[in-house]
Design an enzyme around this catalytic site. Structure first.
Site, PDB file in Angstrom:
ATOM      1  N   ARG A 176       0.805  -1.211   0.000  1.00 24.60           N
ATOM      2  CA  ARG A 176       0.000   0.000   0.000  1.00 24.60           C
ATOM      3  C   ARG A 176       0.852   1.282   0.000  1.00 24.60           C
ATOM      4  O   ARG A 176       0.315   2.375  -0.015  1.00 24.60           O
ATOM      5  CB  ARG A 176      -1.039  -0.033   1.123  1.00 24.60           C
ATOM      6  CG  ARG A 176      -0.525  -0.103   2.539  1.00 24.60           C
ATOM      7  CD  ARG A 176      -1.704  -0.038   3.515  1.00 24.60           C
ATOM      8  NE  ARG A 176      -1.262   0.045   4.885  1.00 24.60           N
ATOM      9  CZ  ARG A 176      -1.424  -0.910   5.796  1.00 24.60           C
ATOM     10  NH1 ARG A 176      -2.019  -2.037   5.457  1.00 24.60           N
ATOM     11  NH2 ARG A 176      -1.013  -0.737   7.029  1.00 24.60           N
ATOM     12  N   ARG A 180       6.565   6.892  -6.556  1.00 17.27           N
ATOM     13  CA  ARG A 180       6.221   7.848  -7.622  1.00 17.27           C
ATOM     14  C   ARG A 180       7.440   8.519  -8.216  1.00 17.27           C
ATOM     15  O   ARG A 180       8.347   8.880  -7.475  1.00 17.27           O
ATOM     16  CB  ARG A 180       5.358   8.977  -7.052  1.00 17.27           C
ATOM     17  CG  ARG A 180       4.034   8.561  -6.568  1.00 17.27           C
ATOM     18  CD  ARG A 180       3.197   9.820  -6.285  1.00 17.27           C
ATOM     19  NE  ARG A 180       2.052   9.422  -5.504  1.00 17.27           N
ATOM     20  CZ  ARG A 180       1.764   9.910  -4.319  1.00 17.27           C
ATOM     21  NH1 ARG A 180       2.515  10.845  -3.792  1.00 17.27           N
ATOM     22  NH2 ARG A 180       0.705   9.489  -3.668  1.00 17.27           N
ATOM     23  N   ARG A 253      -1.695  -6.154  17.219  1.00  9.11           N
ATOM     24  CA  ARG A 253      -0.649  -5.250  17.667  1.00  9.11           C
ATOM     25  C   ARG A 253      -1.359  -4.094  18.348  1.00  9.11           C
ATOM     26  O   ARG A 253      -2.475  -3.728  17.976  1.00  9.11           O
ATOM     27  CB  ARG A 253       0.159  -4.700  16.486  1.00  9.11           C
ATOM     28  CG  ARG A 253       0.992  -5.728  15.798  1.00  9.11           C
ATOM     29  CD  ARG A 253       2.104  -6.244  16.646  1.00  9.11           C
ATOM     30  NE  ARG A 253       3.153  -5.246  16.843  1.00  9.11           N
ATOM     31  CZ  ARG A 253       4.156  -5.398  17.699  1.00  9.11           C
ATOM     32  NH1 ARG A 253       4.240  -6.483  18.451  1.00  9.11           N
ATOM     33  NH2 ARG A 253       5.087  -4.468  17.813  1.00  9.11           N
ATOM     34  N   ARG A 284       6.719   6.769  15.483  1.00  7.63           N
ATOM     35  CA  ARG A 284       6.522   8.109  14.931  1.00  7.63           C
ATOM     36  C   ARG A 284       6.075   9.089  16.006  1.00  7.63           C
ATOM     37  O   ARG A 284       5.642   8.683  17.087  1.00  7.63           O
ATOM     38  CB  ARG A 284       5.520   8.075  13.772  1.00  7.63           C
ATOM     39  CG  ARG A 284       4.164   7.535  14.136  1.00  7.63           C
ATOM     40  CD  ARG A 284       3.317   7.340  12.877  1.00  7.63           C
ATOM     41  NE  ARG A 284       2.038   6.741  13.205  1.00  7.63           N
ATOM     42  CZ  ARG A 284       1.170   6.280  12.314  1.00  7.63           C
ATOM     43  NH1 ARG A 284       1.428   6.345  11.039  1.00  7.63           N
ATOM     44  NH2 ARG A 284       0.033   5.755  12.707  1.00  7.63           N
ATOM     45  N   GLU A 308       4.482   7.289  19.408  1.00  8.29           N
ATOM     46  CA  GLU A 308       3.780   5.998  19.293  1.00  8.29           C
ATOM     47  C   GLU A 308       4.761   4.837  19.463  1.00  8.29           C
ATOM     48  O   GLU A 308       5.738   4.733  18.716  1.00  8.29           O
ATOM     49  CB  GLU A 308       3.095   5.883  17.927  1.00  8.29           C
ATOM     50  CG  GLU A 308       1.993   6.903  17.747  1.00  8.29           C
ATOM     51  CD  GLU A 308       1.166   6.668  16.478  1.00  8.29           C
ATOM     52  OE1 GLU A 308       1.378   5.650  15.786  1.00  8.29           O
ATOM     53  OE2 GLU A 308       0.318   7.529  16.187  1.00  8.29           O
ATOM     54  N   TYR A 356      -7.797  -4.868   8.708  1.00  7.23           N
ATOM     55  CA  TYR A 356      -7.300  -3.505   8.648  1.00  7.23           C
ATOM     56  C   TYR A 356      -8.286  -2.721   7.789  1.00  7.23           C
ATOM     57  O   TYR A 356      -8.522  -3.063   6.645  1.00  7.23           O
ATOM     58  CB  TYR A 356      -5.906  -3.480   8.018  1.00  7.23           C
ATOM     59  CG  TYR A 356      -5.317  -2.093   7.971  1.00  7.23           C
ATOM     60  CD1 TYR A 356      -4.453  -1.656   8.967  1.00  7.23           C
ATOM     61  CD2 TYR A 356      -5.632  -1.207   6.938  1.00  7.23           C
ATOM     62  CE1 TYR A 356      -3.932  -0.379   8.942  1.00  7.23           C
ATOM     63  CE2 TYR A 356      -5.106   0.071   6.910  1.00  7.23           C
ATOM     64  CZ  TYR A 356      -4.261   0.476   7.912  1.00  7.23           C
ATOM     65  OH  TYR A 356      -3.749   1.747   7.876  1.00  7.23           O
ATOM     66  N   ASP A 358      -9.744   1.091   6.475  1.00  8.54           N
ATOM     67  CA  ASP A 358      -9.727   2.556   6.412  1.00  8.54           C
ATOM     68  C   ASP A 358     -11.131   3.047   6.724  1.00  8.54           C
ATOM     69  O   ASP A 358     -12.114   2.352   6.469  1.00  8.54           O
ATOM     70  CB  ASP A 358      -9.292   3.022   5.017  1.00  8.54           C
ATOM     71  CG  ASP A 358      -7.786   2.942   4.836  1.00  8.54           C
ATOM     72  OD1 ASP A 358      -7.065   3.054   5.844  1.00  8.54           O
ATOM     73  OD2 ASP A 358      -7.327   2.751   3.697  1.00  8.54           O
TER      74      ASP A 358
HETATM   75  N1  UDP Z   1       6.259   1.847   6.321  1.00  4.96           N
HETATM   76  C1  UDP Z   1       7.631   1.929   6.328  1.00  4.96           C
HETATM   77  N2  UDP Z   1       8.223   3.127   6.594  1.00  4.96           N
HETATM   78  C2  UDP Z   1       7.504   4.247   6.855  1.00  4.96           C
HETATM   79  C3  UDP Z   1       6.096   4.163   6.814  1.00  4.96           C
HETATM   80  C4  UDP Z   1       5.491   2.947   6.568  1.00  4.96           C
HETATM   81  O1  UDP Z   1       8.328   0.942   6.112  1.00  4.96           O
HETATM   82  O2  UDP Z   1       8.102   5.309   7.099  1.00  4.96           O
HETATM   83  C5  UDP Z   1       5.639   0.528   6.050  1.00  4.96           C
HETATM   84  C6  UDP Z   1       5.438  -0.305   7.298  1.00  4.96           C
HETATM   85  O3  UDP Z   1       5.690  -1.650   6.973  1.00  4.96           O
HETATM   86  C7  UDP Z   1       3.983  -0.113   7.614  1.00  4.96           C
HETATM   87  C8  UDP Z   1       3.366   0.003   6.227  1.00  4.96           C
HETATM   88  O4  UDP Z   1       4.356   0.680   5.464  1.00  4.96           O
HETATM   89  O5  UDP Z   1       3.457  -1.195   8.319  1.00  4.96           O
HETATM   90  C9  UDP Z   1       2.068   0.783   6.178  1.00  4.96           C
HETATM   91  O6  UDP Z   1       2.250   2.005   6.795  1.00  4.96           O
HETATM   92  P1  UDP Z   1       1.148   3.113   6.895  1.00  4.96           P
HETATM   93  O7  UDP Z   1       1.789   4.301   7.516  1.00  4.96           O
HETATM   94  O8  UDP Z   1       0.512   3.260   5.567  1.00  4.96           O
HETATM   95  O9  UDP Z   1       0.074   2.452   7.830  1.00  4.96           O
HETATM   96  P2  UDP Z   1      -0.570   2.888   9.214  1.00  4.96           P
HETATM   97  O10 UDP Z   1       0.187   2.126  10.203  1.00  4.96           O
HETATM   98  O11 UDP Z   1      -0.402   4.364   9.385  1.00  4.96           O
HETATM   99  O12 UDP Z   1      -1.974   2.486   9.100  1.00  4.96           O
END
Ligand code: UDP
Length: 380
Positions: A176, A180, A253, A284, A308, A356, A358
């Site tokens: 996902r 780009r 998780r 983050r 987090e 999961y 949205d």
């Molecule tokens: N991911 C990553 N680095 C980043 C952000 C995301 O490797 O800086 C990967 C990570 O495996 C994560 C997945 O992309 O589980 C989806 O992240 P996203 O932020 O889209 O999902 P969220 O946890 O915010 O729903």
């Protein structure tokens, strides 16, 4: 005749969207929630006028116009665009992976140069794969963007987030993330995106207007009484708990938030900064005020941030992300088979569908279900 047509267990987005539509169709609803507030994980806490996303950042994005118009009919949304930044050992990189990231990573300035660099970076992994599909997240990432980006921006973050090695995680998690060859830092590809002006609580209040609700009400503490209150139940809690964990517990998780109020106007210049190295214990930092630049609280010399920390779920903790690996997916299927045979219970949302989800997909799913059942075409 029972007192209510629907008892809705859980006041998250699924439950309250259902309640709104059922109420409009003249069904009598009661929404209960075990927490002391309504709205589930989209609920925000007000701190000095700043709307704190208490259960993690919620950024609404969708390409579904019907859903977008629906949510905007309760509260107008602003034009917030999610553009997270990654911090790897003090150096900043734009996300998602785009021309800005490639420039920051390798100094390349054109799509052609970036393409050539990515091809060089992923050559080894592509060769090793041959004709087969990537079997795990590491193989997926290496064959998508190559070694540098994998090691600096993906590996540490992903292993912290999931508590598992990238070689043991399914490839789809990373699918996902867009790649780009344009200078576009917008994280989402959707047509519409934003945050409710005045915060998510306005959306919660709008959906629940005129509907009976009860907080601090634990369905399982008084199951029989609750079941007898209504003709049908909309259950949005954990599906394994509904069946008393008879096949075993589904794994999740969870995220622990360390929230801090700081006396500066602007702490990090962005709503979301990901810390992608393994050594920083949190994944983050969210600075909540950046979601609502139009909020008068933005200008104050105070801000609220949340670090987090991602951890394995244990009893008594909040369940955040379903772990959709093979073991848990098999277990979920067993519960789902039971759920499918229920005449009077509708299961929906992240916890009941172990998925999961949205926010826009949750609402679209409620539209789909209610279109059928509220017209009486189906027994549920
Ligand atoms: N991911 C990553 N680095 C980043 C952000 C995301 O490797 O800086 C990967 C990570 O495996 C994560 C997945 O992309 O589980 C989806 O992240 P996203 O932020 O889209 O999902 P969220 O946890 O915010 O729903």
């Amino acid at each position: 005749m029972k007192k209510y047509d629907y008892l809705i267990v859980g006041s998250g987005l699924f439950g309250i969207t259902f309640a709104y539509l059922a109420n409009k169709a003249r069904k009598k609803c009661l929404v209960i929630d075990k927490r002391s507030h309504l709205g589930g994980n989209i609920y925000c806490e007000d701190d000095d006028g700043i709307h704190v996303h208490k259960y993690g950042a919620h950024i609404f994005h969708t390409s579904n116009k019907e859903v977008w118009d629906f949510v905007n009919s309760f509260v107008p949304f602003n034009r917030y665009t999610n553009s997270p930044v990654a911090n790897y050992k003090g150096k900043l990189y734009n996300l998602p992976f785009n021309m800005n990231t490639f420039y920051e990573m390798w100094g390349v300035t054109s799509p052609k140069e970036a393409e050539a660099k990515i091809a060089e970076q992923k050559a080894e992994a592509v060769k090793a794969l041959g004709d087969r599909e990537p079997q795990n997240l590491e193989e997926q990432a290496l064959s998508l963007v190559g070694r540098d980006i994998y090691e600096k921006l993906i590996k540490g973050y992903t292993e912290k987030q999931w508590g598992r090695k990238c070689t043991e995680l399914p490839a789809f998690i990373i699918k996902r993330l867009p790649v780009r060859l344009t200078f576009d830092n917008n994280y989402f590809n959707d047509s519409y995106q934003g945050i409710p002006i005045g915060g998510y609580n306005r959306l919660i209040e709008g959906l629940l207007e005129g509907i009976e609700t009860k907080t601090d009400a634990d369905f399982f503490a008084d199951r029989e009484t609750y079941v007898n209150l209504a003709e049908k139940i909309v259950f949005t809690g954990k599906i394994d708990e509904f069946y008393e964990f008879k096949f075993g517990k589904l794994e999740y998780r969870t995220v622990r938030f360390e929230t801090e109020k700081i006396n500066v106007q602007n702490f990090q210049g962005n709503a979301v900064i990901n810390y992608t190295e393994e050594e920083v214990p949190y994944t983050r930092i969210i600075e909540h005020k950046h979601f609502e630049p139009e909020n008068p609280a933005w200008g104050k010399d105070v801000t609220v941030i949340s670090r987090e920390y991602s951890t394995e779920w244990k009893d008594g903790m909040e369940s955040f992300y379903p772990v959709n690996d093979e073991k848990n997916s098999e277990l979920y299927k067993k519960y789902k088979a039971l759920a499918d045979s229920e005449e009077n219970v509708i299961f929906g949302g992240r916890l009941a569908e172990y998925k999961y989800y949205d926010m826009d997909d949750v609402i679209a799913r409620v539209f789909e279900i209610t279109k059928i059942i509220l017209k009486g075409k189906c027994s549920k």
